[in-house]
Design a protein around this motif. Structure first.
Motif, PDB file in Angstrom:
ATOM      1  N   LYS A 361       0.857  -1.170   0.000  1.00 25.48           N
ATOM      2  CA  LYS A 361       0.000   0.000   0.000  1.00 25.48           C
ATOM      3  C   LYS A 361       0.901   1.231   0.000  1.00 25.48           C
ATOM      4  CE  LYS A 361      -3.526   2.363   2.749  1.00 25.48           C
ATOM      5  NZ  LYS A 361      -4.343   2.334   3.974  1.00 25.48           N
ATOM      6  N   PRO A 362       0.549   2.258  -0.807  1.00 28.23           N
ATOM      7  CA  PRO A 362       1.443   3.426  -0.889  1.00 28.23           C
ATOM      8  C   PRO A 362       1.477   4.233   0.411  1.00 28.23           C
ATOM      9  CG  PRO A 362      -0.598   3.837  -2.088  1.00 28.23           C
ATOM     10  CD  PRO A 362      -0.618   2.392  -1.705  1.00 28.23           C
ATOM     11  N   ALA A 363       2.636   4.850   0.644  1.00 29.96           N
ATOM     12  CA  ALA A 363       2.814   5.765   1.787  1.00 29.96           C
ATOM     13  C   ALA A 363       3.633   6.945   1.300  1.00 29.96           C
ATOM     14  CB  ALA A 363       3.513   5.067   2.939  1.00 29.96           C
ATOM     15  N   VAL A 364       3.053   8.160   1.353  1.00 32.27           N
ATOM     16  CA  VAL A 364       3.745   9.370   0.902  1.00 32.27           C
ATOM     17  C   VAL A 364       4.415  10.016   2.109  1.00 32.27           C
ATOM     18  CG1 VAL A 364       3.525  11.582  -0.284  1.00 32.27           C
ATOM     19  CG2 VAL A 364       1.985   9.683  -0.886  1.00 32.27           C
ATOM     20  N   THR A 365       5.738  10.184   2.050  1.00 31.35           N
ATOM     21  CA  THR A 365       6.479  10.760   3.175  1.00 31.35           C
ATOM     22  C   THR A 365       6.944  12.184   2.906  1.00 31.35           C
ATOM     23  OG1 THR A 365       8.527   9.764   2.347  1.00 31.35           O
ATOM     24  CG2 THR A 365       7.262   8.497   3.954  1.00 31.35           C
ATOM     25  N   GLY A 366       6.993  12.616   1.637  1.00 28.62           N
ATOM     26  CA  GLY A 366       7.452  13.974   1.351  1.00 28.62           C
ATOM     27  C   GLY A 366       7.097  14.420  -0.039  1.00 28.62           C
ATOM     28  N   ILE A 367       6.999  15.751  -0.220  1.00 31.66           N
ATOM     29  CA  ILE A 367       6.765  16.343  -1.532  1.00 31.66           C
ATOM     30  C   ILE A 367       7.716  17.516  -1.705  1.00 31.66           C
ATOM     31  CG2 ILE A 367       4.355  15.640  -1.761  1.00 31.66           C
ATOM     32  CD1 ILE A 367       3.525  18.378  -0.751  1.00 31.66           C
ATOM     33  N   ALA A 368       8.181  17.716  -2.935  1.00 32.28           N
ATOM     34  CA  ALA A 368       9.078  18.840  -3.216  1.00 32.28           C
ATOM     35  C   ALA A 368       8.878  19.279  -4.652  1.00 32.28           C
ATOM     36  CB  ALA A 368      10.527  18.432  -2.974  1.00 32.28           C
ATOM     37  N   PRO A 369       8.679  20.602  -4.851  1.00 30.52           N
ATOM     38  CA  PRO A 369       8.552  21.656  -3.834  1.00 30.52           C
ATOM     39  C   PRO A 369       7.181  21.602  -3.156  1.00 30.52           C
ATOM     40  CG  PRO A 369       8.163  22.541  -6.017  1.00 30.52           C
ATOM     41  CD  PRO A 369       8.565  21.118  -6.227  1.00 30.52           C
ATOM     42  N   GLN A 370       7.019  22.426  -2.110  1.00 31.45           N
ATOM     43  CA  GLN A 370       5.752  22.474  -1.372  1.00 31.45           C
ATOM     44  C   GLN A 370       4.687  23.261  -2.114  1.00 31.45           C
ATOM     45  OE1 GLN A 370       4.888  21.037   1.569  1.00 31.45           O
ATOM     46  NE2 GLN A 370       6.852  20.000   1.798  1.00 31.45           N
ATOM     47  N   LYS A 371       5.128  24.118  -3.053  1.00 31.63           N
ATOM     48  CA  LYS A 371       4.185  24.881  -3.873  1.00 31.63           C
ATOM     49  C   LYS A 371       4.731  24.958  -5.283  1.00 31.63           C
ATOM     50  CE  LYS A 371       4.194  28.708  -1.510  1.00 31.63           C
ATOM     51  NZ  LYS A 371       3.918  30.143  -1.185  1.00 31.63           N
ATOM     52  N   ALA A 372       3.828  25.026  -6.258  1.00 32.89           N
ATOM     53  CA  ALA A 372       4.244  25.102  -7.662  1.00 32.89           C
ATOM     54  C   ALA A 372       3.066  25.572  -8.481  1.00 32.89           C
ATOM     55  CB  ALA A 372       4.734  23.741  -8.153  1.00 32.89           C
ATOM     56  N   ALA A 373       3.348  26.061  -9.670  1.00 31.45           N
ATOM     57  CA  ALA A 373       2.300  26.536 -10.564  1.00 31.45           C
ATOM     58  C   ALA A 373       1.743  25.377 -11.383  1.00 31.45           C
ATOM     59  CB  ALA A 373       2.856  27.607 -11.489  1.00 31.45           C
ATOM     60  N   VAL A 374       0.593  25.596 -12.003  1.00 32.49           N
ATOM     61  CA  VAL A 374      -0.002  24.602 -12.891  1.00 32.49           C
ATOM     62  C   VAL A 374       0.986  24.265 -14.010  1.00 32.49           C
ATOM     63  CG1 VAL A 374      -1.822  24.235 -14.606  1.00 32.49           C
ATOM     64  CG2 VAL A 374      -2.386  25.228 -12.373  1.00 32.49           C
ATOM     65  N   GLY A 375       1.153  22.964 -14.290  1.00 27.17           N
ATOM     66  CA  GLY A 375       2.066  22.519 -15.338  1.00 27.17           C
ATOM     67  C   GLY A 375       3.461  22.208 -14.848  1.00 27.17           C
ATOM     68  N   GLU A 376       3.801  22.652 -13.634  1.00 26.95           N
ATOM     69  CA  GLU A 376       5.120  22.354 -13.093  1.00 26.95           C
ATOM     70  C   GLU A 376       5.125  20.964 -12.452  1.00 26.95           C
ATOM     71  OE1 GLU A 376       6.825  26.847 -12.203  1.00 26.95           O
ATOM     72  OE2 GLU A 376       6.008  25.672 -10.536  1.00 26.95           O
ATOM     73  N   THR A 377       6.341  20.413 -12.263  1.00 31.05           N
ATOM     74  CA  THR A 377       6.486  19.044 -11.767  1.00 31.05           C
ATOM     75  C   THR A 377       6.786  19.021 -10.276  1.00 31.05           C
ATOM     76  OG1 THR A 377       7.256  18.259 -13.918  1.00 31.05           O
ATOM     77  CG2 THR A 377       7.793  16.893 -12.007  1.00 31.05           C
ATOM     78  N   VAL A 378       6.091  18.116  -9.572  1.00 34.47           N
ATOM     79  CA  VAL A 378       6.320  17.914  -8.147  1.00 34.47           C
ATOM     80  C   VAL A 378       6.804  16.473  -7.950  1.00 34.47           C
ATOM     81  CG1 VAL A 378       5.283  17.910  -5.853  1.00 34.47           C
ATOM     82  CG2 VAL A 378       4.500  19.558  -7.596  1.00 34.47           C
ATOM     83  N   THR A 379       7.819  16.292  -7.110  1.00 33.18           N
ATOM     84  CA  THR A 379       8.361  14.963  -6.837  1.00 33.18           C
ATOM     85  C   THR A 379       7.866  14.465  -5.485  1.00 33.18           C
ATOM     86  OG1 THR A 379      10.331  15.374  -8.164  1.00 33.18           O
ATOM     87  CG2 THR A 379      10.452  13.586  -6.556  1.00 33.18           C
ATOM     88  N   LEU A 380       7.310  13.235  -5.479  1.00 36.45           N
ATOM     89  CA  LEU A 380       6.848  12.613  -4.245  1.00 36.45           C
ATOM     90  C   LEU A 380       7.826  11.512  -3.844  1.00 36.45           C
ATOM     91  CD1 LEU A 380       4.250  13.913  -5.525  1.00 36.45           C
ATOM     92  CD2 LEU A 380       2.963  12.094  -4.394  1.00 36.45           C
ATOM     93  N   THR A 381       8.100  11.412  -2.553  1.00 30.92           N
ATOM     94  CA  THR A 381       8.910  10.310  -2.036  1.00 30.92           C
ATOM     95  C   THR A 381       8.075   9.511  -1.046  1.00 30.92           C
ATOM     96  OG1 THR A 381       9.814  11.792  -0.355  1.00 30.92           O
ATOM     97  CG2 THR A 381      11.121  11.481  -2.342  1.00 30.92           C
TER      98      THR A 381
END
Length: 525
Positions: A361-381
């Motif tokens: 089962k997935p578990a999300v521990t972090g996101i980077a960056p904490q804010k971003a505009a539409v179309g930008e990429t966010v990385t989840l760990t």
């Protein structure tokens, strides 16, 4: 020969004074025929059989071994039947208007050979035998040597091929019906020797080839070859000479021995010929473990292994030399499909895309960056990203995402995203980010570029968030005071021009990030 039905001849017979052939001699049937016995139990065509039984009155048809016979009724219980030329060993049947009755045992037709053509010949010569009672023939001999092969055309004709090592003398034909063997002897056949030979296959080259390729054979006796097979599959062949011929590998060929068939026998290669396998297509092109994939190609008979993208062997079934059905094994990978057969391998020209199985089962521990505009990429760990099927940003579906590994996932912020949590889902469940993700706002258009105090303006853009939950969102006209507004959705705001508003750009600020309109709004007096 007596007529088959005396009824049809009654007028003529009585005019010439025939005895016992009048209406009263064959009265109407009073019962279904029954044959209780007959004698003899075997005989030549044209010979007579005496039948005893009942219900012979009104007889219309009599047959021996299925062939219609001539007959003469003596009484309701006695009859004489003549064995017809086309008769074969079998039951005797009597038919009248009420039904039919058959003997409980076979009458066996003794075969005869009345003529042979030609009367002489060498090995490989086809001889036509004419006679009677050939149906059920099991053995044909030229002297003491069995015929190379023979074929029964009818009960009165068969054809046999002179074998090697025959001798001058009669040809014998032996029939066997229900365990009763009977033999006929022909006039003398003169054996001249020579002729074609039985095929002998000493070598072939190459030892392996693909379908459509030719294999060259060396040996002897090829002149009389009538058929060729590779791995049991019939193949096209061409005879160059009595010692050289070529065989084409058929599309359905399987690895195996090469066999030649001639009128005087067969020849089989000492070594197996290997069909080079090919993998031309597969469907479906993607799937997780357990997916049933159909492989199409050639030379699959004898396959020992099928792999998808790596060395992990999958279970499979060889349907035929052109088709395999394989179940993708857990632990496989994206890559070419490989089939191994008889020590040879072939691979697909394109990749099979392996969909990894969801193992946690997935578990999300972090996101980077904490804010971003539409179309930008966010990385989840985190963990358990294998098999993720859905990602949402602030409740909005984000279809553009990539699972880099079981612990890393990237997602592009969708146009409908608002401030909120990022959630991921796989077959075993869902999990959300531990912290709030905010979308940098942007203003793309204003419903009006001027208006008086109190006018309602619709603002369109992205990343709009409701200030009531955080208290840190503001909207101003020019350099005036904060205006009252309603966030209709992440892409729409309605605002009222406040007293004190000044001409200038409209600015919206959410979670510390401001967005200004590209157009100037003019406050009218």
């Amino acid at each position: 020969m007596v007529g088959r039905n005396c009824w049809s001849m009654v007028t003529v017979a009585c005019l010439v004074g025939a005895v016992g052939c009048h209406k009263s001699s064959n009265p109407a049937a009073s019962s279904i025929p029954v044959i209780t016995s007959f004698t003899p139990s075997q005989g030549l065509t044209g010979s007579a059989i005496e039948l005893t039984g009942s219900g012979f009155d009104g007889t219309t048809t009599v047959s021996v071994g299925g062939a219609t016979a001539d007959w003469k009724r003596h009484s309701n219980t006695s009859m004489t039947v003549t064995v017809p030329d086309q008769a074969m060993s079998g039951v005797i049947a009597v038919v009248n208007s009420l039904g039919s009755g058959g003997s409980t045992s076979n009458f066996n037709v003794i075969p005869t050979v009345t003529a042979i053509s030609p009367t002489s010949g060498s090995p490989g010569t086809t001889v036509t035998l004419t006679g009677t009672g050939f149906t059920g023939a099991q053995i044909v001999k030229f002297g003491t040597g069995p015929a190379a092969n023979f074929y029964v055309n009818s009960s009165t004709q068969l054809q046999a091929v002179v074998p090697l090592g025959s001798s001058t003398g009669p040809i014998t034909v032996t029939t066997n019906t229900a365990g009763v063997q009977l033999t006929a002897t022909s006039p003398t056949f003169t054996y001249s020797g020579g002729g074609v030979e039985a095929p002998v296959l000493t070598s072939f080259a190459p030892s392996q080839a693909g379908t459509g390729d030719y294999v060259v054979l060396a040996g002897s006796g090829f002149t009389g070859v009538s058929g060729a097979t590779i791995g049991g599959i019939s193949s096209y062949f061409s005879v160059t000479s009595d010692t050289v011929m070529s065989v084409q590998v058929p599309s359905a060929a399987a690895s195996g021995f090469i066999q030649l068939t001639g009128v005087l026998g067969t020849a089989t290669s000492a070594a197996r010929f290997l069909v080079t396998p090919t993998l031309s297509a597969f469907t479906p092109a993607t799937g997780p473990s357990g997916t049933l994939v159909t492989l199409t190609g050639t030379g699959f008979s004898g396959a020992t292994q099928v792999t998808f993208g790596n060395a992990v062997a999958s279970s499979f079934i060889v349907i035929d030399s052109n088709t395999i059905k394989a179940n993708v094994k857990a632990g496989s990978a994206t890559g070419v499909i490989t089939v191994a057969t008889n020590g040879l391998t072939c691979s697909s020209s394109s990749n099979f895309t392996f969909v990894p199985d969801a193992v946690n089962k997935p578990a999300v521990t972090g996101i980077a960056p904490q804010k971003a505009a539409v179309g930008e990429t966010v990385t989840l760990t985190g963990t358990g990203f294998t098999g993720v099927t859905k990602v949402t940003v602030g409740g909005a579906d984000a279809p553009d995402f990539t699972v880099a590994s079981d612990t890393t996932l990237t997602v592009k912020v969708p146009a409908a995203a608002a401030a909120g949590f990022i959630s991921v889902t796989n077959a075993l469940g869902s999990d959300s980010s531990p912290s709030l993700f905010t979308v940098n706002p942007s203003i793309t258009s204003l419903s009006a570029l001027s208006g008086k105090v109190g006018a309602t303006i619709t603002i369109t853009g992205t990343g709009f968030s409701d200030p009531t939950s955080s208290g840190n969102s503001t909207l101003v006209f020019g350099s005036g005071p904060n205006a009252s507004f309603i966030v209709v959705g992440p892409n729409t705001i309605t605002a009222t021009v406040p007293a004190g508003a000044t001409t200038g750009v409209v600015t919206f600020t959410a979670f510390g990030t401001a967005a200004a309109s590209t157009d100037t709004f003019t406050v009218l007096p």
